[in-house]
Scaffold this active site. Structure first.
Site, PDB file in Angstrom:
ATOM      1  CD  GLU A 141      -4.362  12.678  -5.946  1.00 22.82           C
ATOM      2  OE1 GLU A 141      -3.388  12.079  -6.411  1.00 22.82           O
ATOM      3  OE2 GLU A 141      -4.921  12.324  -4.885  1.00 22.82           O
ATOM      4  CG  ASN A 165      -2.369  -0.333  -4.609  1.00 25.60           C
ATOM      5  OD1 ASN A 165      -3.218   0.029  -5.428  1.00 25.60           O
ATOM      6  ND2 ASN A 165      -1.389   0.458  -4.214  1.00 25.60           N
ATOM      7  CG  HIS A 214      -4.843   7.119  -5.594  1.00 23.27           C
ATOM      8  ND1 HIS A 214      -3.477   7.262  -5.637  1.00 23.27           N
ATOM      9  CD2 HIS A 214      -5.349   8.384  -5.506  1.00 23.27           C
ATOM     10  CE1 HIS A 214      -3.173   8.554  -5.614  1.00 23.27           C
ATOM     11  NE2 HIS A 214      -4.296   9.251  -5.525  1.00 23.27           N
TER      12      HIS A 214
HETATM   13  P1  CMP Z   1      -1.383   4.347  -5.856  1.00 21.13           P
HETATM   14  O1  CMP Z   1      -1.483   4.767  -4.439  1.00 21.13           O
HETATM   15  O2  CMP Z   1      -2.579   4.401  -6.702  1.00 21.13           O
HETATM   16  O3  CMP Z   1      -0.228   5.240  -6.538  1.00 21.13           O
HETATM   17  C1  CMP Z   1       0.660   4.766  -7.502  1.00 21.13           C
HETATM   18  C2  CMP Z   1       0.438   3.333  -7.838  1.00 21.13           C
HETATM   19  O4  CMP Z   1       1.467   2.692  -8.561  1.00 21.13           O
HETATM   20  C3  CMP Z   1       0.334   2.521  -6.575  1.00 21.13           C
HETATM   21  O5  CMP Z   1      -0.840   2.835  -5.882  1.00 21.13           O
HETATM   22  C4  CMP Z   1       0.407   1.112  -7.132  1.00 21.13           C
HETATM   23  O6  CMP Z   1      -0.852   0.654  -7.579  1.00 21.13           O
HETATM   24  C5  CMP Z   1       1.309   1.293  -8.346  1.00 21.13           C
HETATM   25  N1  CMP Z   1       2.625   0.681  -8.151  1.00 21.13           N
HETATM   26  C6  CMP Z   1       3.583   1.048  -7.267  1.00 21.13           C
HETATM   27  N2  CMP Z   1       4.660   0.243  -7.387  1.00 21.13           N
HETATM   28  C7  CMP Z   1       4.370  -0.649  -8.374  1.00 21.13           C
HETATM   29  C8  CMP Z   1       5.077  -1.741  -8.978  1.00 21.13           C
HETATM   30  N3  CMP Z   1       6.303  -2.059  -8.590  1.00 21.13           N
HETATM   31  N4  CMP Z   1       4.473  -2.452  -9.966  1.00 21.13           N
HETATM   32  C9  CMP Z   1       3.216  -2.111 -10.370  1.00 21.13           C
HETATM   33  N5  CMP Z   1       2.510  -1.091  -9.850  1.00 21.13           N
HETATM   34  C10 CMP Z   1       3.069  -0.370  -8.864  1.00 21.13           C
END
Ligand code: CMP
Length: 136
Positions: A128, A114, A117
């Site tokens: 962090e 995504n 972060h």
């Molecule tokens: P981030 O904001 O980095 O914080 C936690 C991360 O977990 C989130 O972004 C996603 O990249 C990851 N994440 C959340 N839900 C899922 C999922 N269902 N499958 C894989 N990765 C996930």
């Protein structure tokens, strides 16, 4: 509005796809100031600490693999209400739910890829920033 600092990671997939400039420019155009910036490779041990609150999730292994897959660009952004502004700019965690116009809505298809972060509260931001920049 209170001036805040927040912590961001531009994730390996975004760096590999050449989206660092695009993503940073969205934060700058909003009016946020870049206070710190670094290119780093996150080691698995540190990734597991950073994402420790997800350790019991079925996607934990995939998440650690994705964040350690290559170099990231991490930084500290500052401005009034920076934590909420950055969360608005990046969009919902799930790229499928992230609105078009947000970073995840425009550039990502599915988790854990995504793109960015960002800290979700003042407490998380402080922890962090200390975790990744505390030694500087
Ligand atoms: P981030 O904001 O980095 O914080 C936690 C991360 O977990 C989130 O972004 C996603 O990249 C990851 N994440 C959340 N839900 C899922 C999922 N269902 N499958 C894989 N990765 C996930």
């Amino acid at each position: 509005m209170q001036v805040e600092q927040t912590f961001i990671i531009i994730k390996p997939e975004a760096v590999a796809r050449g989206l660092v400039g695009e993503i940073l420019s969205r934060f700058e155009r909003k009016g946020l100031t870049i206070r710190r910036l670094a290119v780093r490779q996150i080691e698995p041990e540190l990734a597991k600490v950073h994402y420790g609150h997800h350790a019991d999730k079925p996607f934990f292994g995939e998440l650690i693999e994705a964040i350690t897959a290559g170099p990231v660009v991490m930084g500290v952004l500052e401005g009034p209400g920076a934590i909420a502004h950055v969360r608005n700019l990046i969009g919902a965690t799930d790229p499928l739910k992230a609105a078009p116009g947000t970073i995840r809505g425009d550039f990502a298809l599915q988790n854990p890829y995504n793109m960015v972060h960002a800290s979700d509260s003042p407490e998380t931001a402080r922890a962090e920033i200390a975790r990744f920049f505390g030694d500087e």
